[in-house]
Design a protein around this motif. Structure first.
Motif, PDB file in Angstrom:
ATOM      1  N   LEU B  33       0.839  -1.206   0.000  1.00  0.00           N
ATOM      2  CA  LEU B  33       0.000   0.000   0.000  1.00  0.00           C
ATOM      3  C   LEU B  33       0.872   1.254   0.000  1.00  0.00           C
ATOM      4  CD1 LEU B  33      -2.763   1.516   0.564  1.00  0.00           C
ATOM      5  CD2 LEU B  33      -2.225   1.233   2.993  1.00  0.00           C
ATOM      6  N   MET B  34       0.568   2.177  -0.893  1.00  0.00           N
ATOM      7  CA  MET B  34       1.255   3.481  -0.873  1.00  0.00           C
ATOM      8  C   MET B  34       0.214   4.583  -0.926  1.00  0.00           C
ATOM      9  SD  MET B  34       4.464   3.192  -3.497  1.00  0.00           S
ATOM     10  CE  MET B  34       3.583   2.469  -4.861  1.00  0.00           C
ATOM     11  N   LYS B  59      -1.310  -6.644  -6.657  1.00  0.00           N
ATOM     12  CA  LYS B  59      -1.074  -6.597  -5.211  1.00  0.00           C
ATOM     13  C   LYS B  59      -0.596  -5.224  -4.749  1.00  0.00           C
ATOM     14  CE  LYS B  59      -0.309 -11.517  -4.625  1.00  0.00           C
ATOM     15  NZ  LYS B  59       0.629 -12.590  -4.273  1.00  0.00           N
ATOM     16  N   VAL B  60      -0.600  -4.271  -5.655  1.00  0.00           N
ATOM     17  CA  VAL B  60      -0.161  -2.911  -5.320  1.00  0.00           C
ATOM     18  C   VAL B  60      -1.395  -2.006  -5.281  1.00  0.00           C
ATOM     19  CG1 VAL B  60       1.263  -0.959  -6.029  1.00  0.00           C
ATOM     20  CG2 VAL B  60       2.075  -3.308  -6.404  1.00  0.00           C
ATOM     21  N   CYS B 101      -6.254   6.199   3.156  1.00  0.00           N
ATOM     22  CA  CYS B 101      -5.954   4.881   2.579  1.00  0.00           C
ATOM     23  C   CYS B 101      -6.354   3.728   3.479  1.00  0.00           C
ATOM     24  CB  CYS B 101      -4.470   4.787   2.222  1.00  0.00           C
ATOM     25  SG  CYS B 101      -3.324   5.062   3.588  1.00  0.00           S
ATOM     26  N   HIS B 102      -6.208   3.895   4.798  1.00  0.00           N
ATOM     27  CA  HIS B 102      -6.472   2.765   5.693  1.00  0.00           C
ATOM     28  C   HIS B 102      -7.946   2.361   5.650  1.00  0.00           C
ATOM     29  CE1 HIS B 102      -2.501   3.716   6.766  1.00  0.00           C
ATOM     30  NE2 HIS B 102      -2.840   4.876   7.270  1.00  0.00           N
ATOM     31  N   GLN B 103      -8.820   3.369   5.556  1.00  0.00           N
ATOM     32  CA  GLN B 103     -10.249   3.086   5.453  1.00  0.00           C
ATOM     33  C   GLN B 103     -10.593   2.558   4.053  1.00  0.00           C
ATOM     34  OE1 GLN B 103     -12.477   3.011   7.711  1.00  0.00           O
ATOM     35  NE2 GLN B 103     -14.371   2.921   6.555  1.00  0.00           N
ATOM     36  N   LEU B 116      -0.757 -10.459   4.680  1.00  0.00           N
ATOM     37  CA  LEU B 116       0.358  -9.628   5.114  1.00  0.00           C
ATOM     38  C   LEU B 116       0.328  -8.340   4.285  1.00  0.00           C
ATOM     39  CD1 LEU B 116       2.991  -9.204   6.725  1.00  0.00           C
ATOM     40  CD2 LEU B 116       4.200 -10.178   4.778  1.00  0.00           C
ATOM     41  N   ILE B 117       0.156  -7.227   4.972  1.00  0.00           N
ATOM     42  CA  ILE B 117      -0.008  -5.941   4.297  1.00  0.00           C
ATOM     43  C   ILE B 117       1.076  -4.979   4.779  1.00  0.00           C
ATOM     44  CG2 ILE B 117      -1.584  -3.971   3.985  1.00  0.00           C
ATOM     45  CD1 ILE B 117      -3.900  -5.986   4.428  1.00  0.00           C
ATOM     46  N   LEU B 118       1.841  -4.447   3.844  1.00  0.00           N
ATOM     47  CA  LEU B 118       2.846  -3.446   4.201  1.00  0.00           C
ATOM     48  C   LEU B 118       2.492  -2.148   3.494  1.00  0.00           C
ATOM     49  CD1 LEU B 118       6.167  -5.511   3.953  1.00  0.00           C
ATOM     50  CD2 LEU B 118       4.742  -5.080   5.964  1.00  0.00           C
ATOM     51  N   GLY B 119       2.557  -1.050   4.232  1.00  0.00           N
ATOM     52  CA  GLY B 119       2.180   0.237   3.654  1.00  0.00           C
ATOM     53  C   GLY B 119       3.128   1.340   4.083  1.00  0.00           C
ATOM     54  N   THR B 120       3.244   2.366   3.236  1.00  0.00           N
ATOM     55  CA  THR B 120       4.163   3.460   3.568  1.00  0.00           C
ATOM     56  C   THR B 120       3.478   4.482   4.480  1.00  0.00           C
ATOM     57  OG1 THR B 120       3.517   4.566   1.506  1.00  0.00           O
ATOM     58  CG2 THR B 120       5.581   3.300   1.494  1.00  0.00           C
ATOM     59  N   ASP B 121       2.886   3.975   5.534  1.00  0.00           N
ATOM     60  CA  ASP B 121       2.242   4.850   6.509  1.00  0.00           C
ATOM     61  C   ASP B 121       2.165   4.096   7.825  1.00  0.00           C
ATOM     62  OD1 ASP B 121       0.232   7.486   6.473  1.00  0.00           O
ATOM     63  OD2 ASP B 121      -0.231   5.996   8.022  1.00  0.00           O
ATOM     64  N   SER B 122       2.453   4.788   8.907  1.00  0.00           N
ATOM     65  CA  SER B 122       2.544   4.091  10.197  1.00  0.00           C
ATOM     66  C   SER B 122       1.198   3.535  10.664  1.00  0.00           C
ATOM     67  CB  SER B 122       3.121   5.020  11.252  1.00  0.00           C
ATOM     68  OG  SER B 122       2.305   6.153  11.427  1.00  0.00           O
ATOM     69  N   HIS B 123       0.092   4.125  10.194  1.00  0.00           N
ATOM     70  CA  HIS B 123      -1.212   3.621  10.638  1.00  0.00           C
ATOM     71  C   HIS B 123      -1.747   2.466   9.780  1.00  0.00           C
ATOM     72  CE1 HIS B 123      -1.101   7.585  12.717  1.00  0.00           C
ATOM     73  NE2 HIS B 123      -1.343   6.762  13.694  1.00  0.00           N
TER      74      HIS B 123
END
Lengths: 165, 425
Positions: B33-34, B59-60, B101-103, B116-123
């Motif tokens: 996630l970006m 997957k992006v 983005c999180h919502q 497994l989800i990795l995103g460029t945001d701490s939340h």
């Protein structure tokens, strides 16, 4: 990235978060503009007086908050040599290694003062305070990251892994 | 020895039958996630230098939310770059002007139990509320993920946070998570997973559970997990997800670094005071503190359930004259639902201003940042110095109900008096 870093200390306390290092309101600007505002919420002098090679020494939980790599970008723009802290927030620690900004944990950084000249050995986890003539124990770089640090961060590491020159 | 939820997800992601805390594993990423501010414009240079080929465009997911709508030319440039990048890479999942983005990734079914989800945001950790292992990474690390679909992770230890008992009226998930962060401290869960469990958590709606996981990082956690159950399945089905959904839980003999127990029935509304999220007090300690602005919304607490609570409190009332009340629904879906239910009208009649769903002033980016000396009561997730604008401003955090009550009085207020039936009569 060099494994031995020597520089003059900027000393800060606990919880130096990413909004302090890289305020959100300047994040869309070019890095040189962002860098003018680094740390200004707690230290208006930092961006004006920091010298290449200086090191930051802080307390607990350095780099808490956002995953923004602009925090590393502004510190690298100012050519900060390394950061020593009692502890780091995990995303900040990871990002620093990835972009080749040395970070070292040390149990009690209160023995180091603003303006001290310190030398950090990342592989041995040793910190020498040349001003005070003291030596401290820091954490060694985790073994699985040595190779990445050796080549200068994640991008060159990936280049090597992917066979791109 | 049994495994925690974290260990199970990371075992699966690394192709192993079991892993244990402390182990370093290479994992396959299910969703990368970006967002606009920490995404393509920072990633593109390195990504192109290393070949510029996405590991799997399905997957992006890219969501423009921080620079929307752009308040400056720089933000407009970043937004355009992001939009063009998504188009040039033929991304099937690019969202813009839809909300944080999180919502957005939750509502659009990208988040599933066990992923497994990795995103460029701490939340990014918010996705843990559906049983996904989700955590924030930096932009450089994202370059590697985009190219290879892999990265290394240290399997975290888990802190189990058990909330049993029944919440009283006027007390919500936000109060649960603020109290939890107070007890853990803002670095108390660093490198670890927080697993929220207990009867009070089980009873929470999906909207409320997301609050807990969203704020796990405010205690330093890598992610905040909740055991997925029928509530998650029903939620995903309502969002059109038809695939099989695999439910799982931590094993009974899983090992935790420590276990904390709380009684939900004893909890009062909580407020995080400047300038740290663990500086938490019962609302009674800070009642009467004058505010200039209230902020009702964000990915933390801008969902339909939150807006319903605020509307219940504000219906037929007016906000204090000197106060600005900004409402920021967590997504376009939420905006539309609130509109259908008449909530936006109720809030507007009370004197609130409804902004578009975005990251907005929560991170000091657009629409409603504060000036020197100004005080905000916000339902968002972070109150660091300078977070919402001036470093000489102050940010208090509370539940949507506390925010709504504060709007009425122009001073930090206990929401319970506006919810009790006697007062309503």
């Amino acid at each position: 990235m060099s494994f031995v870093i020597r520089g003059r200390v900027w000393k800060y306390g606990d919880n130096i978060n990413t909004d302090i290092i890289s305020p959100g309101q300047y994040m869309s600007y070019p890095v040189e503009k962002q860098a003018e505002h680094a740390m200004e919420a707690i230290d208006a002098e930092f961006a004006k007086k920091v010298q290449p090679g200086d090191v930051i020494v802080a307390g607990n939980n350095f780099g808490s908050g956002s995953s923004r790599e602009t925090a590393q970008m502004v510190l690298k723009y100012h050519k900060i040599g390394a950061i020593v802290a009692n502890s780091f927030a995990r995303i900040f620690y990871r990002n620093s290694i990835n972009v080749g900004l040395p970070v070292v944990e040390m149990i009690d950084t209160s023995v180091i003062e603003e303006g001290d000249e310190i030398e950090i050995n990342l592989l041995e986890g040793k910190i020498i305070n040349h001003t005070k003539g003291e030596e401290y124990e820091g954490t060694k770089l985790p073994e699985h990251l040595i190779e990445m640090v050796k080549v200068g961060g994640l991008e060159p590491y990936l280049a090597k892994k992917l066979g791109i020159s | 020895m049994g495994m925690t939820m974290s260990e199970k997800i990371l075992a699966k992601a690394s192709g192993k039958s079991s892993v244990k805390a402390g182990e370093i594993v290479w994992v396959n990423v299910d969703i990368a996630l970006m967002h606009d501010l920490l995404g393509p414009w920072l990633v593109d240079g390195g990504f192109r230098r290393l070949g510029g080929k996405l590991f799997d465009k399905d997957k992006v997911v890219v969501v423009s939310d921080h620079c929307t709508p752009p308040a400056t030319v720089q933000q407009a440039d970043i937004l355009k770059f992001t939009r063009d990048w998504a188009r040039n890479h033929d991304l099937p999942y690019y969202y813009e002007f839809e909300g944080p983005c999180h919502q957005v990734i939750v509502e659009h079914g990208h988040v599933r139990p066990g992923r497994l989800i990795l995103g460029t945001d701490s939340h990014t950790c918010m996705a843990g509320a559906l049983g996904a292992f989700a955590t924030g990474i930096g932009s450089t690390e994202m370059i590697g993920v985009l190219l290879t679909g892999e990265t290394w992770l240290k399997v975290p230890e888990t802190i189990k946070v058990v909330w049993d008992g029944k919440l009283k009226e006027g007390v919500y998930a936000k109060d649960i998570v603020l109290k939890t962060i107070k007890e853990l401290g803002h670095a108390g869960a660093t490198y670890q997973t927080i697993e929220f469990s207990g009867s009070a958590i089980k009873e929470l709606s999906m909207d409320e559970r997301l609050v807990l996981s969203n704020m796990a990082v405010e205690a330093g956690a890598k992610t905040g997990l909740i055991e997925p159950d029928e509530t998650v399945v029903e939620y995903l089905r309502s969002k059109g997800v038809q695939d099989e959904i695999e439910l799982f839980a931590s094993d009974e003999d899983a090992v935790y670094s420590h276990v904390l127990h709380f009684d939900a029935s004893e909890l009062e509304p909580q407020v995080a005071c400047p300038h740290e999220v663990d500086n938490v007090h019962p609302v009674s300690d800070v009642e009467g503190k004058a505010v200039d602005q209230v902020y009702l919304g964000s990915c933390t607490n801008g969902r339909i359930g939150d807006l319903r609570i605020a509307a219940e409190i504000l219906k037929g009332r007016k906000i204090a004259k000197h106060v600005r009340c900004l409402v920021v629904p967590a997504s376009q879906h939420v905006w539309m639902q609130a509109n259908k239910e008449g909530i936006l009208t109720t809030l507007t009649e009370a004197g609130c201003i409804v902004n578009m769903p975005s990251c907005g002033a929560c991170g000091g980016f657009t629409s409603g940042v504060i000036g020197a000396g100004e005080v905000v009561m916000s339902s968002s997730n972070r109150n660091f110095r300078g977070r919402m604008g001036s470093s000489d401003g102050e940010v208090y955090l509370g539940s949507p109900a506390t925010v709504a009550a504060t709007a009425i009085e122009g001073k930090i207020a206990d929401p319970r008096k506006y919810l009790s039936k006697e007062v309503m009569l």
